[in-house]
Scaffold this active site. Sequence first.
Site, short mmCIF file in Angstrom:
data_model
loop_
_atom_site.label_atom_id
_atom_site.label_comp_id
_atom_site.label_asym_id
_atom_site.label_seq_id
_atom_site.Cartn_x
_atom_site.Cartn_y
_atom_site.Cartn_z
CD GLU A 7 -2.60 1.59 2.43
OE1 GLU A 7 -2.38 0.93 3.47
OE2 GLU A 7 -3.45 2.50 2.36
CD GLN A 41 5.04 19.03 -7.58
OE1 GLN A 41 4.17 19.58 -8.24
NE2 GLN A 41 4.94 18.86 -6.27
CB ALA A 81 -2.26 12.43 -7.21
N GLY A 96 -4.35 11.49 -12.35
CA GLY A 96 -3.71 11.53 -13.68
C GLY A 96 -2.29 10.98 -13.62
N1 ACO Z 1 -2.25 15.20 -12.66
C1 ACO Z 1 -2.16 14.70 -13.93
N2 ACO Z 1 -1.00 14.34 -14.50
C2 ACO Z 1 0.12 14.50 -13.79
C3 ACO Z 1 0.12 15.03 -12.48
C4 ACO Z 1 -1.12 15.36 -11.92
N3 ACO Z 1 -1.22 15.85 -10.68
N4 ACO Z 1 1.39 15.07 -12.03
C5 ACO Z 1 2.15 14.61 -13.02
N5 ACO Z 1 1.38 14.27 -14.08
C6 ACO Z 1 1.81 13.68 -15.34
C7 ACO Z 1 2.89 14.49 -16.02
O1 ACO Z 1 2.35 15.46 -16.87
C8 ACO Z 1 3.64 13.41 -16.77
O2 ACO Z 1 2.98 13.12 -17.98
P1 ACO Z 1 3.80 12.80 -19.33
O3 ACO Z 1 4.56 11.55 -19.01
O4 ACO Z 1 2.75 12.61 -20.34
O5 ACO Z 1 4.69 13.98 -19.55
C9 ACO Z 1 3.51 12.19 -15.87
O6 ACO Z 1 2.37 12.42 -15.05
C10 ACO Z 1 4.71 12.00 -15.00
O7 ACO Z 1 5.16 13.24 -14.51
P2 ACO Z 1 6.43 13.38 -13.58
O8 ACO Z 1 7.19 14.59 -14.00
O9 ACO Z 1 7.17 12.09 -13.57
O10 ACO Z 1 5.71 13.61 -12.19
P3 ACO Z 1 6.25 14.50 -10.96
O11 ACO Z 1 7.71 14.36 -10.83
O12 ACO Z 1 5.70 15.86 -11.05
O13 ACO Z 1 5.56 13.75 -9.75
C11 ACO Z 1 3.63 13.92 -8.29
C12 ACO Z 1 4.14 13.60 -9.71
C13 ACO Z 1 4.29 12.96 -7.31
C14 ACO Z 1 2.13 13.69 -8.27
C15 ACO Z 1 4.02 15.36 -7.94
O14 ACO Z 1 3.45 16.22 -8.89
C16 ACO Z 1 3.60 15.82 -6.57
O15 ACO Z 1 4.34 15.67 -5.61
N6 ACO Z 1 2.39 16.42 -6.41
C17 ACO Z 1 1.93 16.97 -5.15
C18 ACO Z 1 1.67 15.90 -4.11
C19 ACO Z 1 0.67 14.86 -4.56
O16 ACO Z 1 -0.36 15.16 -5.11
N7 ACO Z 1 1.01 13.58 -4.30
C20 ACO Z 1 0.15 12.45 -4.56
C21 ACO Z 1 -0.90 12.40 -3.53
S1 ACO Z 1 -1.73 10.83 -3.45
C22 ACO Z 1 -0.74 9.87 -2.45
O17 ACO Z 1 0.23 10.34 -1.91
C23 ACO Z 1 -1.11 8.41 -2.23
#
Ligand code: ACO
Length: 169
Positions: free
Chosen positions: A80, A91, A124, A126
């Site tokens: 999990e 990011q 998240a 997406g």
């Molecule tokens: N919504 C939709 N798509 C997204 C999002 C999002 N919030 N974040 C990233 N993506 C997409 C990117 O556009 C990318 O797409 P592509 O491959 O077509 O270019 C793909 O996902 C991967 O992107 P990365 O650059 O690898 O992602 P990143 O390093 O930004 O990490 C993360 C993603 C962890 C969600 C980050 O944006 C973050 O820390 N967000 C804030 C905290 C958060 O929401 N965490 C998740 C909560 S749920 C949980 O913890 C169980």
Amino acid sequence: LKFVCYSNDGVDDHMMCLIGLKNIFARQLPNMPKEYIVRLLMDRKHKSVMVLRKNEVEGGIPLVVGGITYRPYHRQRFGEIAFCAISADEQVKGYGTRLMNHLKEHARDVDGLTHFLTYADNNAVGYFLKQSFTKEIYLEKDVWHGYIKDYDGVLLMECRIDPKLKYTN
Ligand code: ACO
């Protein structure tokens, strides 16, 4: 960049990394109570896969770019994911994807897991879809029911770990 997996094992360097990761989770997951973040991060049943900037420190704390904290259920062979975040200024550079790939490989090769489950925040979903998570849960409910906690306003998502794929290079 360096990818590592640490848990609360009393090793100074590992503890400093967990503190660095705690700071990222506290900022990036504002709806999670800080005490809850600390409790799971420091819980010995949980492990954290982290991405660090090699050899860089900030105030004595290794420079943590992000991480994923999870709990492996070895007998049930699923994990999990509790928390997942990348620091704000790092990011959308692909680190979140690389982190997830390291997690999948570690969980499969070290913990023997076949699946991940997570409650994804709306914003998240997406990201998790792009990491091959699905909104359909294919695991039998009795495999995970009663093991993972229920939350409101979040979506349960599942990912099957490929048994052979090389996720990292
Ligand atoms: N919504 C939709 N798509 C997204 C999002 C999002 N919030 N974040 C990233 N993506 C997409 C990117 O556009 C990318 O797409 P592509 O491959 O077509 O270019 C793909 O996902 C991967 O992107 P990365 O650059 O690898 O992602 P990143 O390093 O930004 O990490 C993360 C993603 C962890 C969600 C980050 O944006 C973050 O820390 N967000 C804030 C905290 C958060 O929401 N965490 C998740 C909560 S749920 C949980 O913890 C169980």
